[in-house]
Scaffold this motif. Sequence first.
Motif, short mmCIF file in Angstrom:
data_model
loop_
_atom_site.label_atom_id
_atom_site.label_comp_id
_atom_site.label_asym_id
_atom_site.label_seq_id
_atom_site.Cartn_x
_atom_site.Cartn_y
_atom_site.Cartn_z
N LEU A 128 36.46 59.76 53.73
CA LEU A 128 36.84 61.00 54.39
C LEU A 128 36.35 60.95 55.84
O LEU A 128 35.17 60.73 56.11
CB LEU A 128 36.20 62.20 53.68
N GLU A 129 37.28 61.13 56.77
CA GLU A 129 36.97 61.06 58.20
C GLU A 129 36.78 62.47 58.75
O GLU A 129 37.66 63.32 58.60
CB GLU A 129 38.10 60.34 58.92
N PHE A 137 27.51 62.43 50.00
CA PHE A 137 28.39 61.45 50.63
C PHE A 137 27.55 60.26 51.08
O PHE A 137 26.33 60.37 51.22
CB PHE A 137 29.11 62.06 51.85
N THR A 138 28.23 59.16 51.30
CA THR A 138 27.56 57.99 51.84
C THR A 138 28.17 57.66 53.19
O THR A 138 29.35 57.92 53.44
CB THR A 138 27.72 56.78 50.91
N PHE A 139 27.37 57.10 54.07
CA PHE A 139 27.84 56.75 55.40
C PHE A 139 28.59 55.42 55.36
O PHE A 139 28.10 54.43 54.82
CB PHE A 139 26.65 56.66 56.36
N VAL A 140 29.82 55.44 55.92
CA VAL A 140 30.62 54.22 55.99
C VAL A 140 30.59 53.64 57.39
O VAL A 140 30.24 52.49 57.59
CB VAL A 140 32.07 54.48 55.54
N GLU A 141 30.95 54.47 58.39
CA GLU A 141 30.93 53.97 59.76
C GLU A 141 31.01 55.13 60.76
O GLU A 141 31.47 56.22 60.43
CB GLU A 141 32.10 53.01 60.02
N THR A 189 32.92 60.96 65.53
CA THR A 189 33.86 60.88 64.40
C THR A 189 33.27 59.93 63.38
O THR A 189 33.05 58.75 63.67
CB THR A 189 35.24 60.39 64.86
N VAL A 190 33.01 60.45 62.18
CA VAL A 190 32.29 59.71 61.15
C VAL A 190 33.19 59.53 59.93
O VAL A 190 33.95 60.44 59.57
CB VAL A 190 31.00 60.46 60.75
N VAL A 191 33.08 58.38 59.29
CA VAL A 191 33.78 58.10 58.04
C VAL A 191 32.76 58.18 56.92
O VAL A 191 31.78 57.41 56.90
CB VAL A 191 34.47 56.73 58.05
N TRP A 192 32.98 59.14 55.99
CA TRP A 192 32.10 59.29 54.84
C TRP A 192 32.74 58.65 53.61
O TRP A 192 33.95 58.65 53.46
CB TRP A 192 31.84 60.76 54.53
N GLY A 193 31.88 58.15 52.75
CA GLY A 193 32.35 57.65 51.46
C GLY A 193 32.12 58.69 50.38
O GLY A 193 31.05 59.30 50.31
#
Length: 345
Positions: A317-318, A266-270, A289-293
């Motif tokens: 994906l959150e 996965f990649t980190f979005v925010e 709470t992390v948003v993954w790409g």
Amino acid sequence: MARRSAVQRDPRISDDPELSAYPDAFDDPGPRSAPARGRRVPRRGGWSGGGGRWLVWVGRAVLWALIVVIVVNGVRAPFERFTRQGATGQNAPAPADQGFPRTQATSFASQFAAVYLNFDAVRASERAGRLAPFLPDGAEPQFGWDGLGRMSAGAIQPYDVQAEDAQNAVVTLMFQAGNRRQLLSVPVFYDSETERFVVSGRPGILPAPASAALPAEGEPQRDATAEQELRTSMANFFKAYAASDTASLQQYAAAGVTLEGFGGAFTFVELKDLVVPLDSGASRKVTATVVWGVPGDGSPTADSTSGGDPGEMNGKLEQSYLLTVVKQGDKWFVESIGGAGRSVG
């Protein structure tokens, strides 16, 4: 005329016709009656005092009572033990599984359900061939399906096993069909000699239990200052965590702690949210709470609804995590990371 002797006889001499002059003497043969002439009366060997005789009778009564108790207990104990064993054998509850092999039966029923719940009219013969190993001899090849239409189900998981005895049980499975969660009950017979299973009757589809109502929970008291201090370092930490950047991860890991990441899965979005409870301690439990790409052909963007096939676009994906962080000096370090529990906020 004869003259009577003037010599008086001693009253203690035997055969004296007169009574003793000392009726209460210890050797008096009878204080109230004269002994028969020419016969000695033996001395009486009874209790010397009448006041202690009741103690003898009390002692005898206690002794006999003790003997009776011992005899009764000796006879009763084996009888009670025998009747207790008999009652235990008759009334003891049977094992929950009745000796039925639950785990193996569940595996068998799960495989059967994967074939039974998926059918398509254009592949009816294939389904019949796949069903055959689960069905008894002479069973209908489609086992209740008329060969029309189609159905698709997945996510088949064990739910319950109700054993009737060591050979018969109903295995209940949970499955997903479309947007519905449902149950499938499968009657199963087990042959203990061959250690084989067979579906013994028509399955039954049932609605799955509804989800539980989650009670409301109050908003936790948050430490705004700590959240501001942690936000930048936490964002950098999750970026390194996604890439498994070992050198960067060790900059945010506490002493003696080794952290591993996704390795590019996965990649980190925010970092969407960070909750730090109000606490004065140096160690805190924080929820992030992390948003993954989800990697694809391109980079994840804020708007992934542009034209083209949605399946080929980069998704997001959150997810939520619970981290233990510790402050050393003016910096925060991660001691552990895991999945979060109940959502906060």
